[in-house]
Scaffold this motif. Structure first.
Motif, short mmCIF file in Angstrom:
data_model
loop_
_atom_site.label_atom_id
_atom_site.label_comp_id
_atom_site.label_asym_id
_atom_site.label_seq_id
_atom_site.Cartn_x
_atom_site.Cartn_y
_atom_site.Cartn_z
N THR A 274 0.88 -1.24 0.01
CA THR A 274 0.13 0.18 0.04
C THR A 274 0.81 1.17 -0.14
OG1 THR A 274 -1.81 -0.94 1.18
CG2 THR A 274 -1.84 1.31 1.14
N SER A 278 -2.09 7.97 0.25
CA SER A 278 -3.16 7.92 -0.72
C SER A 278 -4.17 6.63 -0.45
CB SER A 278 -2.61 7.83 -1.99
OG SER A 278 -1.76 6.64 -2.61
N ARG A 280 -3.54 3.76 -2.05
CA ARG A 280 -3.66 2.69 -3.25
C ARG A 280 -2.79 1.63 -3.27
NH1 ARG A 280 -4.78 5.70 -7.92
NH2 ARG A 280 -4.61 3.83 -8.91
N SER A 282 -0.76 -1.95 -4.81
CA SER A 282 -0.15 -2.44 -6.12
C SER A 282 0.64 -3.85 -5.65
CB SER A 282 0.84 -1.64 -6.68
OG SER A 282 1.22 -2.11 -7.81
N ASP A 309 1.97 -1.39 -11.02
CA ASP A 309 1.12 -0.38 -11.35
C ASP A 309 1.60 0.96 -11.56
OD1 ASP A 309 -1.70 -2.17 -11.28
OD2 ASP A 309 -0.61 -2.33 -9.66
N ASP A 310 1.32 1.77 -12.48
CA ASP A 310 1.43 2.99 -12.43
C ASP A 310 0.65 4.09 -11.51
OD1 ASP A 310 3.55 2.46 -14.40
OD2 ASP A 310 2.18 3.18 -16.10
N LEU A 311 1.36 4.47 -10.43
CA LEU A 311 0.32 5.19 -9.51
C LEU A 311 1.23 6.31 -9.06
CD1 LEU A 311 0.19 2.38 -6.61
CD2 LEU A 311 -1.52 2.79 -8.44
N ASP A 312 0.40 7.28 -8.78
CA ASP A 312 1.10 8.63 -8.33
C ASP A 312 1.57 8.68 -6.99
OD1 ASP A 312 1.56 11.41 -8.11
OD2 ASP A 312 -0.65 12.08 -7.69
#
Length: 456
Positions: A274, A278, A280, A282, A309-312
């Motif tokens: 995690t 945020s 998010r 992955s 994954d492409d995360l911010d």
């Protein structure tokens, strides 16, 4: 290339032989801290010839026939003139068995903040006691600070045994009193050693005058105390992102890596993670270390994580296991040591530096100030001044993933900074760090009124 190395073994003698030990010395004024450090450096052959000549010259100027080994660490001119330690003096030395970073900290009450600085990263604290005086208030303060900072190993060095005729009964009484007090603070381990730093008894070599003592010398204990206390897998995995790597070269057109130092625990390829704050999630797709791909990495290695994954994700974010208990929030209660001359008051706007992230914060209230003499808490002090230790309630402009300091010294600590000039104001430890050891703790003070101009 796949890394097939095993995890470090806490009981591996080879690891102990090449490991680094950070330790700090503490004690009352004139207990002999600097002399002990100087004796360690001198007798372990860690003093350069020109350094020893400078000490001999300074000693002659002060009318002393023998070299004053305390001058090896009391480097400031004001310290040499007064014969005391003011600043934290750091020294680096090594023996065939281990490398050392030591911090010789001041003994004066008004320099408690310096002791906090020196012990904040220490794995061991050497607390000195003058055999003629026994355990005094400053001794208890230093034991309390060691407990507050969760220093895992404490050594009680009963110094100046030559001035009490090397009597075993004197040492035994002091050791029993200190050990009992330290146990009440929750200090996990105390090793008591009778020494004379001036004559060298039980510092590097065993003392012939104290043949009743069968334990290790100070250096023997420093060389053999386990640095790796447990398997890294027992610690929560935490990875503060320091830098995002996007090379954008023909060879790596889609490379996106998150570089930093693992603060604690272990990361493996395939782990579900995690990204905080945020939330998010992955999967760890790859781990790069020293230009090679590895399957596993652990603290304190510096690595680059690549996610599926492409995360911010940016500097200051924290990567942790998907099932981690850490929660990101804007309200933070902490135990702090105020280190600046400027007082800290409710309503102050500060910068909070946690790991690799710095955010704006507001001091909402100061519920209590700790009295280290008897571990009582003074409710609603109104402000914290230099060397005060107390509890604060903060509100941050952005959510921060902060662990309790008792769980992680790295991700549970932070600094409060003056936004006007960048001065460090306060060293903080998330959670009520003294709740388990303050036997006479008072109830929390009532909350303050709403802050005017609150814009977080």
């Amino acid at each position: 290339m796949t890394d097939t190395r095993s995890l470090p073994d806490a009981e591996d003698p080879a690891l102990a032989a090449t490991s680094l030990l950070r330790f700090a010395t503490a004690g009352s004024v004139d207990d002999g801290k600097s002399t002990l450090v100087g004796r360690l450096l001198h007798d372990s052959k860690s003093v350069l010839t020109d350094q020893l000549e400078a000490v001999e010259h300074a000693s002659r100027n002060r009318g002393q026939e023998a070299p004053d080994l305390a001058l090896l660490t009391d480097g400031l001119r004001a310290e040499r003139e007064q014969g005391i330690t003011i600043d934290v003096a750091y020294r680096y030395f090594a023996t065939p068995r281990r490398r050392f970073i030591l911090a010789d900290t001041p003994g004066h009450v008004q320099y408690t903040r310096n002791m906090v600085t020196g012990a904040s990263t220490a794995e061991l604290a050497v607390v000195l006691v003058d055999a003629r005086n026994g355990v005094v208030e400053q001794t208890r303060r230093h034991a309390a600070v060691a407990a507050l900072l969760r220093v895992p190993h404490v050594v009680l060095a009963v110094n100046k045994m030559d001035l009490v005729d090397y009597r075993e009964s004197v040492f035994a009484a002091i050791a029993e009193e200190f050990t009992t007090y330290a146990a009440s603070l929750g200090v996990p381990e105390v090793t008591s050693i009778p020494i004379s730093a001036l004559t060298g008894d039980n510092v590097v070599t065993a003392s012939a005058a104290m043949d009743w003592y069968g334990g290790p010398t100070v250096l023997e204990h420093l060389e053999t105390v386990p640095v790796v206390a447990r398997d890294p897998s027992e610690d929560p995995a935490r990875f503060p992102v320091q830098y995002v790597i996007r090379p954008q070269t023909p060879e790596h057109p889609d490379y996106r890596g998150y570089a930093g130092q693992i603060a604690s625990g272990i990361f493996r390829t395939g782990d579900r993670v995690t990204v905080l704050p945020s939330g998010r999630t992955s999967t760890v797709e790859a781990i790069d270390a020293l230009g090679h791909s590895v399957d596993i990495a652990w603290a304190p290695q510096s690595v680059t994580l690549r996610l599926a994954d492409d995360l911010d994700i940016s500097r200051g974010d924290l990567i942790a296991p998907a099932d981690a208990a850490v929660r990101a929030g804007q309200d933070l209660t902490a135990t702090v040591c105020h280190v600046a001359d400027r007082p800290l008051k409710p309503g102050d706007r500060v910068l909070l530096k946690h790991s690799t992230r710095t955010v704006k914060a507001l001091v909402k209230e100061i519920p209590s100030r700790l009295t280290l003499d008897d571990l009582s808490q003074h409710p609603a002090p109104g402000e914290l001044v230099a060397n005060d230790i107390g509890r604060v309630v903060l509100r941050t402009a952005e959510a921060l993933p902060v662990d309790a300091y008792a769980d992680s010294r790295r991700t549970g600590s932070f600094l409060l900074i003056d936004p006007a000039d960048g001065t460090t104001l306060t060293a903080g430890m998330a959670g009520d760090a003294f709740a388990e050891v303050a036997e006479a703790a008072t109830a929390e003070a009532p909350g303050t009124s709403e802050d005017e101009g609150w814009d977080f």
